[in-house]
Scaffold this motif. Sequence first.
Motif: not given
Length: 778
Positions: A89-109
């Motif tokens: 519950g620490e990450l909104d579902e929308s971020y799962l579709e923004r991996f390695r995208a600008y402003g999204g989840l980074q390639a590495y933590p």
Amino acid sequence: MVDTATTNIDQIRASVRDRVLWLATSIVNHANNVRPNSDGTKVGGHQSSSASSVAILSAIFFESMEREDRIAIKPHASPVFHAIQYLLGELDESYLERFRAYGGLQAYPSRTKDPETVDFSTGSVGLAGPAASFGALTRDYLQTHGLEPTSGRFYAHLGDAEMDEGSMWEAVIEPALNGVDQCTWVVDVNRQSLDRVVPGIRVRQFSDMLIANDWTIFTAKYGDRLTELMERPGGKALRRRIDDMSNEEYQGLLVSDRSELRGRLLYGSGKGRSDLNRCITDVDDDELYERITNLGGHDVGYLSRLLKEADETEGSTAVFAYTVKGWGLQSAADPRNHAATLTPEQYDQLAEAIGRDPENPWERFPEDGPEHEYIDAAIKRLGIRDKTSEPPLQFNDTDLTIPNVASTQDAFGRMLLELDRSSPESASRVVTTSADVATSTGLSSWINRASVWARQEDPDYLGFGERLLKWIPTPNGRHIELGLSEMNMFLLLSQLGLSDSMSGKRLIPIGTVYDPFIARGTDALINGLYQGSRFILVATPSGVSLSTEGGAHQGLITPSLGINTPGITYFEPAFAREVEWILLDAVRSIGSGEGESYMLRLSTKPIDQTQFPEPSQQLQEAVLAGCYRFRTAPPESDAILSVFAVGAMVDEAISAIEPLEREGIGVSLFVVTSPDLLYRQMNDASAQEQAGNDEGRWDPTGLLDDREIGQPVLTVIDGHPHSMSFLGAALDSPSTALGVTGYGQSGSRNDLYRHFGIDAQGIYEAGLSLVDRLRRRK
């Protein structure tokens, strides 16, 4: 009799582990095969490296970690981390579709760029393990000073290939880390690196080296099914056969045809062949393959038990978890699977095999199911971390006593004592560190006052209590001495600078290092700055001003590093009063919890302090802004030359004024205390101009008068000249940049200054030539 409760929990564990695998795989699949790709570049995401870590991270997060614990994640397992944070519950579902995208989840933590809580920014392999260890040391330091840290155990989740990095072993043998408790490294032993299978039987070597440094080792090598086979008649021969295999041979088993595996096992088994054959003779090919690939690093329950044992063990611990890279995927064990991603067809096949809907990949567990209850228990255990920040530390104005002749390194040592005198409560948070160079970088007097830190006070066998330098380790000490490893120094400095967010209490860390040897630890330095750590780096002695030590000790590239590196402000003062003002500004900034790190490049060159202008508020502000006017060219001058001198070069520039003015060249001298801030001002002005807010030619000092604008500019620094070469172009003036363009050698300071043309004579000659060129054009 079957233990129903154990069976049920094992089923739940497996179900959650498999969902983590699916989510992590789906995160990468969406980035590569679903989301529009605007530039056609492969996105990537390391599905296979992630797959080998799903059980390890599931065991840590769902069963082992507590709210106060901290963890560094293997860079190539970031999709697994994000998948687990989503389930928690620490990450909104929308971020799962923004991996390695600008402003999204980074390639590495990333601590500073990912949306969920990340304890350590990873990506440069070989730093996470040592960073966790030095984070634990920082916690211990706070504890011995009565500061009640909020952090608990420090975990580092590592790949086995990064155990090859020298930084790992520099930390393991570091004496300051002896006695560190509540620190656990968990190594994903999937036997594969980027290019190859990790050669040999490395875990034995790694374990031996760790044990030799008082670590306790735990190994999750064989899963339950393989263990059961090894307990059958002849099973000892099977265990011995696998234990003695090189990584390459075992990897060959994993990728072989199932019909070939039996023959491969028997071949090379030597005297144990008959016993080995007896063990596996009644096992068909498919079952044998499944058992041989049943490794302990994929068993959440087994890993949880080992992690509990590690938690109950005193000192530093390491868990080696054997896995298969690409576990559960079609790419499993493929020696070229590091950068491979599943094709859309393979992804659909995986979904069908495990009963997932590829059109709805982010589905959570039903709220009335046992998996939801299992995850909810982890959520309650992990809780909500308190992120309340301490109030700013308050530092009073200082009144540094300055002798008539002093170096900036000497002023630094004096200023530490003045801070402790003028603001004792806030200065109690100042902690210094060095890699076996404390006494030669200006810290001797500070150590006499603050003492060296140790977990316990040892007998004074060498009689330091009666010596000029009182090197007496004590739990109340405020200097942490390290062995000769700049990498360790920067790793510790970074963790000390994160103590407020990691352990709830703010420190003001100051690290000293010989200027040229910053290069030895640049990876750790930049990683610390990338994480948002705040500290003061003192690079001293610097340049060819350290003349007799020779080229190996004469740094020339650090000014460029200071300008080029985000997150740190580089200063190079010339006078002791400048050091006072800069260091006071630094401790106030870091003590407030705001701002960025500072780098002070200092020198052992004695400077006549009586030349410093009369102190004033305006002058102090100019020093902190990066540059101030030292003197103005006489009004009757035939020509004007603006000289911008940095640090130790100021007195050489002063000495060049008289001969230049005998040639009719009036010299306006500017003292540059921070080439970095000058460059930033130029950049800011350029951005304003591009935005349509141009107010005319950029004036970095706010001091150039009408006579000086467009006139020749000469810069001089005891470092590579390109670090100041931007100034002439920025001022739209003809210019010459003087500095050190080659490796130095032993000699007198005057010899080396003359060799590189940065002495008063060199400044005179360059200035005369520059003005003459302009005169000829007219």
